[in-house]
Design an enzyme around this catalytic site. Structure first.
Site, mmCIF file in Angstrom:
data_model
loop_
_atom_site.group_PDB
_atom_site.id
_atom_site.type_symbol
_atom_site.label_atom_id
_atom_site.label_comp_id
_atom_site.label_asym_id
_atom_site.label_seq_id
_atom_site.Cartn_x
_atom_site.Cartn_y
_atom_site.Cartn_z
ATOM 1 N N THR A 100 0.832 -1.214 0.000
ATOM 2 C CA THR A 100 0.000 0.000 0.000
ATOM 3 C C THR A 100 0.860 1.255 0.000
ATOM 4 O O THR A 100 0.658 2.166 -0.806
ATOM 5 C CB THR A 100 -0.917 0.011 1.244
ATOM 6 N N THR A 139 6.206 10.906 7.456
ATOM 7 C CA THR A 139 6.337 10.873 8.924
ATOM 8 C C THR A 139 7.783 11.092 9.362
ATOM 9 O O THR A 139 8.718 10.766 8.613
ATOM 10 C CB THR A 139 5.841 9.505 9.445
ATOM 11 N N ASP A 140 7.953 11.587 10.584
ATOM 12 C CA ASP A 140 9.316 11.740 11.114
ATOM 13 C C ASP A 140 9.990 10.384 11.333
ATOM 14 O O ASP A 140 11.212 10.307 11.482
ATOM 15 C CB ASP A 140 9.306 12.557 12.423
ATOM 16 N N GLU A 141 9.181 9.304 11.341
ATOM 17 C CA GLU A 141 9.754 7.980 11.625
ATOM 18 C C GLU A 141 10.719 7.519 10.531
ATOM 19 O O GLU A 141 11.515 6.609 10.759
ATOM 20 C CB GLU A 141 8.639 6.949 11.842
ATOM 21 N N TYR A 164 6.934 -0.419 8.883
ATOM 22 C CA TYR A 164 6.098 0.749 8.559
ATOM 23 C C TYR A 164 6.955 1.914 8.080
ATOM 24 O O TYR A 164 6.736 2.471 6.998
ATOM 25 C CB TYR A 164 5.281 1.173 9.799
ATOM 26 N N LYS A 168 7.309 3.835 4.403
ATOM 27 C CA LYS A 168 7.085 5.280 4.218
ATOM 28 C C LYS A 168 8.339 5.936 3.621
ATOM 29 O O LYS A 168 8.243 6.802 2.743
ATOM 30 C CB LYS A 168 6.727 5.949 5.554
ATOM 31 N N ASN A 193 4.301 12.646 15.762
ATOM 32 C CA ASN A 193 3.099 11.905 16.181
ATOM 33 C C ASN A 193 1.902 12.833 16.358
ATOM 34 O O ASN A 193 2.008 13.857 17.032
ATOM 35 C CB ASN A 193 3.356 11.206 17.522
ATOM 36 N N ASN A 194 0.779 12.425 15.794
ATOM 37 C CA ASN A 194 -0.462 13.202 15.920
ATOM 38 C C ASN A 194 -1.357 12.615 17.007
ATOM 39 O O ASN A 194 -1.331 11.407 17.251
ATOM 40 C CB ASN A 194 -1.279 13.122 14.630
ATOM 41 N N VAL A 220 2.152 -0.366 28.974
ATOM 42 C CA VAL A 220 3.277 0.510 28.642
ATOM 43 C C VAL A 220 4.447 -0.369 28.186
ATOM 44 O O VAL A 220 4.878 -1.252 28.936
ATOM 45 C CB VAL A 220 3.667 1.363 29.868
ATOM 46 N N ARG A 228 8.248 10.776 22.225
ATOM 47 C CA ARG A 228 7.650 11.177 20.961
ATOM 48 C C ARG A 228 7.394 12.683 21.020
ATOM 49 O O ARG A 228 7.264 13.255 22.089
ATOM 50 C CB ARG A 228 6.325 10.431 20.704
ATOM 51 N N HIS A 290 12.150 -0.977 18.916
ATOM 52 C CA HIS A 290 11.447 0.235 19.366
ATOM 53 C C HIS A 290 12.336 1.479 19.290
ATOM 54 O O HIS A 290 13.357 1.557 19.973
ATOM 55 C CB HIS A 290 10.990 0.003 20.808
#
Ligand code: NAD
Ligand code: TYD
Length: 353
Positions: A100, A139-141, A164, A168, A193-194, A220, A228, A290
């Site tokens: 996608t 995205t900043d990622e 992901y 992107k 992050n939004n 958590v 973030r 992570h």
């Protein structure tokens, strides 16, 4: 403008459509969304009858359909939100992310090139219809993870760590190549992050709000000290419209509001706001790969395009919590059987360990 908004039934896309209706109602909005688990037309039920708005259920990878839509609606701008967007799901099943996020973007770029180039058959021509633009919502990622110091600028090398963010980043590179090779008029935005209304409760903030409202454990990851940089979705929407209008072709713009928070502090803030105790916090096994910290340097968009965020985090989170409390039916409907299956898969194992 006749704006093709892809992924407009998702979290940011639906907020963008609503924001545009309020702030720039002169533009036509053509919302194309496949309605995956993340797409929800109930997020737009106050808008569906509006003049100048149309919804079409379609896959951005469906080239025949994209051609038809460009022709029928004389598309002049694309804002490409459509994507698989959740890191944890990309760890479970990367393939749909690559499909996608990369091939979908390429199908849209090819369609735009065909309709917007003044001489589409001439491979040496770089002439496009006046004023058209493709905006890739990234995205900043894509920049990877930061240590304790520093921020991502637009020239930070891409170094994605999850399937992901790799998908992107790949889409960003395809966009860059279409600009360099074909002269495609485009911009790429890379936002932090939004959070805000209509976010699917698989992401940190709505998941914690929902669990807290239900008195369920708050999972958590790891030590909860990952950082973030949070931006209210409305501020992301205003930044996208600013770039759509004023962004210099071929440029990348970082979007962020200088609001770094550790996950655990956000979880505690949600607990306090909802009057719950910290005994609900449950540390679970960390996410593989992570990213420790993200932080956006927003100097370029604030100085060259004069954009500024309007929300403080405290105001934004307070309003967001209130929105989830006031919209139990929206929440109930998105928390369908499919969500329960996902939640079981994701967290039962983690809680058990
Ligand atoms: P989301 O998952 O809520 O929405 C994605 C939408 O895309 C859904 O409505 C889904 O049905 C649709 N979609 C998926 N595959 C499709 C396909 N093949 N064809 C057509 N539609 C399809 O995601 P979001 O949080 O709203 O993110 C939107 C975009 O913004 C994404 O590209 C994401 O990478 C980017 N972004 C998100 C954040 C964030 O914090 N959420 C931050 C920066 C950038
Ligand atoms: P998320 O909302 O998935 O966004 P992203 O991974 O794209 O930044 O997660 C935000 C942070 O919260 C991230 O560090 C992972 C963490 N997190 C948890 O600790 N528990 C959870 O249940 C979720 C979904 C996320």
């Amino acid at each position: 403008m006749n704006i093709l908004v892809t992924g407009g039934a998702g979290f940011i896309g639906s907020n963008f459509i609503r924001w545009m209706k309020q702030h720039a109602p002169e533009h036509k909005l053509i919302n194309v969304d496949l309605l995956t688990y993340a797409g929800n037309l109930e997020s737009l039920c106050d808008i569906e009858q509006d003049e100048g708005y149309v919804f079409i259920r379609a896959d951005i990878r469906d080239r025949a359909k994209m051609n038809e839509i460009f022709q029928l609606y004389d598309i002049t701008h694309v804002v490409n939100f459509a994507a698989e967007s959740h890191v944890d799901r990309s760890i479970e099943d990367p393939e749909v992310f690559l499909n996608t996020n990369i091939l979908g973007t390429q199908a849209l770029l090819d369609t735009a090139k065909k309709y917007w180039k003044t001489a589409p058959e001439d491979k040496y021509s770089r002439d496009y219809r006046a004023g058209v633009k493709f905006l890739q919502v990234s995205t900043d990622e894509v920049y990877g993870a930061l240590g304790k110091e520093g921020k991502f600028t637009e020239t930070t090398p891409l170094s994605p760590n999850s399937p992901y963010s790799a998908a992107k980043a790949s889409a960003d590179l395809v966009c860059r190549a279409y600009y360099e090779t074909f002269g495609m008029p485009l911009n790429i935005t890379r936002c932090s992050n939004n959070y805000g209304p209509y976010q699917f409760p698989e992401k940190l903030i709505p998941l914690m709000i929902h669990n807290c409202m239900e008195g369920k454990p708050l999972p958590v990851y790891g030590d909860g000290m990952q950082i973030r940089d949070w931006l209210h979705v409305t501020d992301h929407c205003s930044a996208i419209y600013t770039v759509l209008l004023q962004g210099q072709l071929g440029e990348v713009y970082n979007i962020g509001g200088n609001n770094e928070r550790a996950n655990i502090d956000i979880v505690k803030l949600i607990l306090r706001t909802l009057g719950r105790g910290e005994e609900l916090i449950t540390y679970v096994k960390d996410r593989p790969g992570h990213d420790r910290r993200y932080a956006i340097d927003n100097t370029k968009i604030t100085t060259t395009l004069d954009w500024t965020p309007s929300y403080t985090f405290e105001q934004g989170i307070f309003e967001t919590i209130a929105w989830y409390q006031e919209n139990p039916i929206w929440l109930e409907h998105v928390l369908s059987g499919a969500y329960e299956d996902y939640y079981e898969r994701m967290y039962t194992q983690s809680f058990g360990e």
